[in-house]
Design a protein around this motif. Structure first.
Motif, PDB file in Angstrom:
ATOM      1  N   GLY A  67       0.812  -1.211   0.000  1.00  0.00           N
ATOM      2  CA  GLY A  67       0.000   0.000   0.000  1.00  0.00           C
ATOM      3  C   GLY A  67       0.845   1.259   0.000  1.00  0.00           C
ATOM      4  N   LEU A  68       1.906   1.274   0.789  1.00  0.00           N
ATOM      5  CA  LEU A  68       2.787   2.445   0.814  1.00  0.00           C
ATOM      6  C   LEU A  68       3.490   2.622  -0.519  1.00  0.00           C
ATOM      7  N   THR A  69       3.905   1.526  -1.143  1.00  0.00           N
ATOM      8  CA  THR A  69       4.547   1.611  -2.458  1.00  0.00           C
ATOM      9  C   THR A  69       3.594   2.197  -3.495  1.00  0.00           C
ATOM     10  N   LEU A  70       2.351   1.735  -3.498  1.00  0.00           N
ATOM     11  CA  LEU A  70       1.373   2.265  -4.443  1.00  0.00           C
ATOM     12  C   LEU A  70       1.099   3.741  -4.182  1.00  0.00           C
ATOM     13  N   ALA A  71       1.025   4.133  -2.927  1.00  0.00           N
ATOM     14  CA  ALA A  71       0.779   5.541  -2.603  1.00  0.00           C
ATOM     15  C   ALA A  71       1.925   6.419  -3.090  1.00  0.00           C
ATOM     16  N   ILE A  72       3.160   5.950  -2.918  1.00  0.00           N
ATOM     17  CA  ILE A  72       4.312   6.730  -3.388  1.00  0.00           C
ATOM     18  C   ILE A  72       4.302   6.836  -4.908  1.00  0.00           C
ATOM     19  N   LEU A  73       3.959   5.737  -5.586  1.00  0.00           N
ATOM     20  CA  LEU A  73       3.897   5.781  -7.053  1.00  0.00           C
ATOM     21  C   LEU A  73       2.858   6.790  -7.530  1.00  0.00           C
ATOM     22  N   ARG A  74       1.729   6.877  -6.846  1.00  0.00           N
ATOM     23  CA  ARG A  74       0.684   7.803  -7.270  1.00  0.00           C
ATOM     24  C   ARG A  74       1.036   9.255  -6.998  1.00  0.00           C
ATOM     25  N   THR A  75       2.001   9.517  -6.127  1.00  0.00           N
ATOM     26  CA  THR A  75       2.370  10.894  -5.799  1.00  0.00           C
ATOM     27  C   THR A  75       3.663  11.335  -6.470  1.00  0.00           C
ATOM     28  N   LEU A  76       4.232  10.496  -7.339  1.00  0.00           N
ATOM     29  CA  LEU A  76       5.457  10.883  -8.045  1.00  0.00           C
ATOM     30  C   LEU A  76       5.170  12.015  -9.020  1.00  0.00           C
ATOM     31  N   ARG A  77       6.080  12.964  -9.108  1.00  0.00           N
ATOM     32  CA  ARG A  77       5.934  14.103  -9.997  1.00  0.00           C
ATOM     33  C   ARG A  77       6.682  13.842 -11.297  1.00  0.00           C
ATOM     34  N   GLY A  78       6.279  14.542 -12.333  1.00  0.00           N
ATOM     35  CA  GLY A  78       7.001  14.490 -13.598  1.00  0.00           C
ATOM     36  C   GLY A  78       6.360  13.568 -14.611  1.00  0.00           C
ATOM     37  N   PRO A  79       6.478  13.910 -15.916  1.00  0.00           N
ATOM     38  CA  PRO A  79       5.859  13.089 -16.968  1.00  0.00           C
ATOM     39  C   PRO A  79       6.498  11.717 -17.128  1.00  0.00           C
ATOM     40  N   ILE A  80       7.757  11.562 -16.706  1.00  0.00           N
ATOM     41  CA  ILE A  80       8.425  10.274 -16.885  1.00  0.00           C
ATOM     42  C   ILE A  80       7.790   9.196 -16.003  1.00  0.00           C
ATOM     43  N   PHE A  81       7.155   9.613 -14.921  1.00  0.00           N
ATOM     44  CA  PHE A  81       6.519   8.655 -14.012  1.00  0.00           C
ATOM     45  C   PHE A  81       5.049   8.441 -14.335  1.00  0.00           C
ATOM     46  N   PHE A  82       4.580   8.965 -15.460  1.00  0.00           N
ATOM     47  CA  PHE A  82       3.178   8.830 -15.821  1.00  0.00           C
ATOM     48  C   PHE A  82       2.726   7.374 -15.903  1.00  0.00           C
ATOM     49  N   PRO A  83       3.485   6.454 -16.517  1.00  0.00           N
ATOM     50  CA  PRO A  83       3.048   5.040 -16.549  1.00  0.00           C
ATOM     51  C   PRO A  83       2.894   4.430 -15.156  1.00  0.00           C
ATOM     52  N   LEU A  84       3.789   4.802 -14.229  1.00  0.00           N
ATOM     53  CA  LEU A  84       3.683   4.267 -12.872  1.00  0.00           C
ATOM     54  C   LEU A  84       2.455   4.808 -12.163  1.00  0.00           C
ATOM     55  N   ARG A  85       2.157   6.086 -12.380  1.00  0.00           N
ATOM     56  CA  ARG A  85       0.961   6.660 -11.763  1.00  0.00           C
ATOM     57  C   ARG A  85      -0.298   6.008 -12.322  1.00  0.00           C
ATOM     58  N   ILE A  86      -0.316   5.757 -13.636  1.00  0.00           N
ATOM     59  CA  ILE A  86      -1.474   5.106 -14.249  1.00  0.00           C
ATOM     60  C   ILE A  86      -1.641   3.697 -13.705  1.00  0.00           C
ATOM     61  N   PHE A  87      -0.528   2.959 -13.567  1.00  0.00           N
ATOM     62  CA  PHE A  87      -0.601   1.596 -13.038  1.00  0.00           C
ATOM     63  C   PHE A  87      -1.144   1.598 -11.614  1.00  0.00           C
TER      64      PHE A  87
END
Length: 293
Positions: free
Chosen positions: A101-121
């Motif tokens: 759960g903490l890993t998913l929360a961190i992925l959703r709060t990452l900034r920048g367009p390069i992390f867009f796939p991780l935020r979508i996942f």
């Protein structure tokens, strides 16, 4: 007035005034009066319930079928042994749920367009598993994955039941963590970065400690629910408390073992519930108008 004794201790000569003593005595009287009223009203309500339920025509049959003391004591060791499996499943799943759960929360709060796939996942993961009923996930994993007969994968039902709990509850816990992370004011990040901390260090030493402290009450509430929902793995044939009570009931069609299982789950849940209330009060969630600032 205060004075220092020969041994170096500070002794105060202050004594409460007569008005202050009167106020304290009044508060004590009010406390005793409130306690007596609460006790009497509780006893009256319990007595009315006992008399009302006990006077119904079907109560003797219900008492014999659901509240047979001798049958309960007979089934207690078997049901308690099954409850130990529920406790182990809950403890292991709780650790995995926090990590995922903490890993998913961190992925959703990452900034920048390069992390867009991780935020979508991460967003898709939380949306899917919050939308699926837990019982359906248990069925799909507990019966579907072993049927595939894939090499290297375990076939134990208890493992896949635990996986279903982890996948479902991690989606809820991720949103709790994300709410805590996003509640931290941006000035905290800016101050940390101005001191030379990297993004990872800022997240680890500044954001996450504050975020976790703020979301402890709802997080503990999720684990209270996890304790109860760990009994759903019984649908896979695992001999936990619920399944053990079902097997005991099948011998004579007396449902007292189910009541015993329910009482054990309640006894297991109440301490964590009280801990949740205590933490919530310390955080200012109850009383005083609102949550932490």
């Amino acid at each position: 007035m205060s004075r220092v004794r020969r041994d170096g201790r500070l002794v105060s000569d202050w004594q409460p005034s007569a008005l202050q003593q009167e106020r304290l005595a009044y508060r004590r009287r009010r406390t005793v009066r409130s306690g007596v009223i609460a006790g009497v009203s509780t006893l009256v309500l319990v007595a009315l319930l006992v008399v009302g339920i006990g006077s119904t025509p079907g109560w003797p049959r219900v008492r014999e079928t659901f509240f047979n003391v001798d049958r309960g004591w007979e089934a207690l060791p078997v049901v308690a042994q099954g409850l130990w499996l529920n406790i182990r499943v809950m403890l292991v799943c709780a650790v995995l749920i926090v990590v995922l759960g903490l890993t998913l929360a961190i992925l959703r709060t990452l900034r920048g367009p390069i992390f867009f796939p991780l935020r979508i996942f991460a967003a898709a993961y939380t949306d899917v598993f919050r939308g699926l009923p837990l019982l359906l996930v248990i069925f799909l994993l507990g019966f579907g994955v072993p049927a595939l007969q894939l090499r290297g994968l375990p076939n134990q039902a208890v493992i896949w039941g635990g996986v279903a709990l982890v996948l479902t509850y991690s989606s809820y816990v991720a949103e709790v963590f994300r709410a805590g992370i996003e509640s931290i004011h941006p000035s905290q990040r800016a101050a940390a970065r101005s001191l030379g901390l990297s993004h990872r260090q800022t997240l680890r030493f500044v954001v996450l400690p504050q975020a976790v402290r703020r979301v402890l009450p709802p997080l503990l509430n999720d684990f209270v629910s996890l304790q109860k929902d760990s009994g759903l793995i019984a649908v896979l044939g695992v001999i936990d408390a619920i399944r053990a009570a079902q097997l005991e009931t099948a011998e004579d069609f007396n449902f007292t073992p189910y009541v015993v299982a329910g009482m054990l789950f309640v006894a297991l849940t109440i301490p964590l519930t009280r801990l949740t209330d205590w933490v919530a009060r310390r955080q200012g969630w109850y009383g005083g108008g609102g949550g932490p600032v």
